[in-house]
Write a protein that holds these residues in place. Structure first.
Motif, short mmCIF file in Angstrom:
data_model
loop_
_atom_site.label_atom_id
_atom_site.label_comp_id
_atom_site.label_asym_id
_atom_site.label_seq_id
_atom_site.Cartn_x
_atom_site.Cartn_y
_atom_site.Cartn_z
N SER A 1 14.23 -4.56 -8.52
CA SER A 1 12.77 -4.69 -8.60
C SER A 1 12.25 -5.64 -7.52
O SER A 1 11.14 -5.45 -7.02
CB SER A 1 12.36 -5.17 -9.99
N PHE A 2 13.03 -6.63 -7.15
CA PHE A 2 12.64 -7.53 -6.06
C PHE A 2 12.54 -6.77 -4.75
O PHE A 2 11.57 -6.92 -4.00
CB PHE A 2 13.64 -8.69 -5.94
N LYS A 3 13.53 -5.93 -4.47
CA LYS A 3 13.50 -5.13 -3.24
C LYS A 3 12.33 -4.16 -3.25
O LYS A 3 11.69 -3.92 -2.23
CB LYS A 3 14.82 -4.36 -3.08
N LYS A 4 12.04 -3.58 -4.42
CA LYS A 4 10.90 -2.66 -4.53
C LYS A 4 9.60 -3.41 -4.28
O LYS A 4 8.70 -2.90 -3.62
CB LYS A 4 10.87 -2.02 -5.92
N GLY A 5 9.49 -4.64 -4.78
CA GLY A 5 8.30 -5.45 -4.54
C GLY A 5 8.12 -5.77 -3.07
O GLY A 5 7.00 -5.78 -2.57
N LEU A 6 9.21 -6.03 -2.38
CA LEU A 6 9.11 -6.29 -0.94
C LEU A 6 8.69 -5.04 -0.19
O LEU A 6 7.91 -5.12 0.76
CB LEU A 6 10.45 -6.79 -0.40
N ALA A 7 9.17 -3.89 -0.61
CA ALA A 7 8.80 -2.63 0.05
C ALA A 7 7.33 -2.31 -0.21
O ALA A 7 6.65 -1.77 0.66
CB ALA A 7 9.68 -1.50 -0.44
N ASP A 8 6.82 -2.64 -1.39
CA ASP A 8 5.42 -2.38 -1.71
C ASP A 8 4.49 -3.25 -0.88
O ASP A 8 3.37 -2.85 -0.59
CB ASP A 8 5.14 -2.62 -3.19
N ASP A 9 4.92 -4.42 -0.48
CA ASP A 9 4.08 -5.31 0.32
C ASP A 9 3.86 -4.77 1.72
O ASP A 9 2.89 -5.12 2.38
CB ASP A 9 4.70 -6.71 0.41
N ASP A 10 4.76 -3.92 2.20
CA ASP A 10 4.62 -3.37 3.55
C ASP A 10 3.52 -2.33 3.63
O ASP A 10 2.99 -2.07 4.71
CB ASP A 10 5.95 -2.74 3.99
N GLU A 11 3.15 -1.71 2.51
CA GLU A 11 2.10 -0.70 2.51
C GLU A 11 0.74 -1.37 2.67
O GLU A 11 0.48 -2.41 2.06
CB GLU A 11 2.14 0.09 1.21
N PRO A 12 -0.16 -0.78 3.48
CA PRO A 12 -1.49 -1.37 3.63
C PRO A 12 -2.29 -1.25 2.33
O PRO A 12 -2.11 -0.30 1.57
CB PRO A 12 -2.13 -0.56 4.75
N HIS A 13 -3.14 -2.20 2.10
CA HIS A 13 -3.97 -2.19 0.89
C HIS A 13 -5.10 -1.19 1.04
O HIS A 13 -5.58 -0.93 2.14
CB HIS A 13 -4.54 -3.59 0.63
N LYS A 14 -5.55 -0.65 -0.05
CA LYS A 14 -6.63 0.34 -0.04
C LYS A 14 -7.92 -0.26 0.50
O LYS A 14 -8.68 0.38 1.18
CB LYS A 14 -6.88 0.88 -1.46
N LEU A 15 -8.17 -1.54 0.23
CA LEU A 15 -9.40 -2.18 0.66
C LEU A 15 -9.48 -2.28 2.18
O LEU A 15 -10.53 -2.13 2.76
CB LEU A 15 -9.49 -3.58 0.04
N GLU A 16 -8.35 -2.51 2.83
CA GLU A 16 -8.34 -2.64 4.28
C GLU A 16 -8.59 -1.30 4.97
O GLU A 16 -9.05 -1.25 6.10
CB GLU A 16 -7.01 -3.21 4.74
#
Length: 72
Positions: free
Chosen positions: A38-53
């Motif tokens: 789950s930690f690795k998945k959380g790091l991978a999710d941070d690489d995706e751009p946010h919808k607001l940006e």
């Protein structure tokens, strides 16, 4: 003196297995593996751009008492 031989480590492992049992140790290792996954998945999710940006004309509430500010 100071370094532990293989016999010391074997005795320590034997005592741990006797105290906790094989089932609890394997459950604990499974929980650790799930945490790492789950930690690795959380790091991978941070690489995706946010919808607001992605939306150039979106508005954001800075504080509830202030007006909305445009994001450019």
């Amino acid at each position: 003196m100071g370094s532990l031989s293989i016999w010391h480590w074997l005795i320590v492992v034997l005592v741990v297995v006797l105290l906790f049992g094989r089932g609890k140790i394997s459950d604990l290792m499974g929980d650790v593996a799930k945490g790492v996954k789950s930690f690795k998945k959380g790091l991978a999710d941070d690489d995706e751009p946010h919808k607001l940006e992605e939306q150039p004309g979106a508005t954001v509430d800075v504080e509830p008492s202030r007006e909305k500010t445009k994001v450019t």
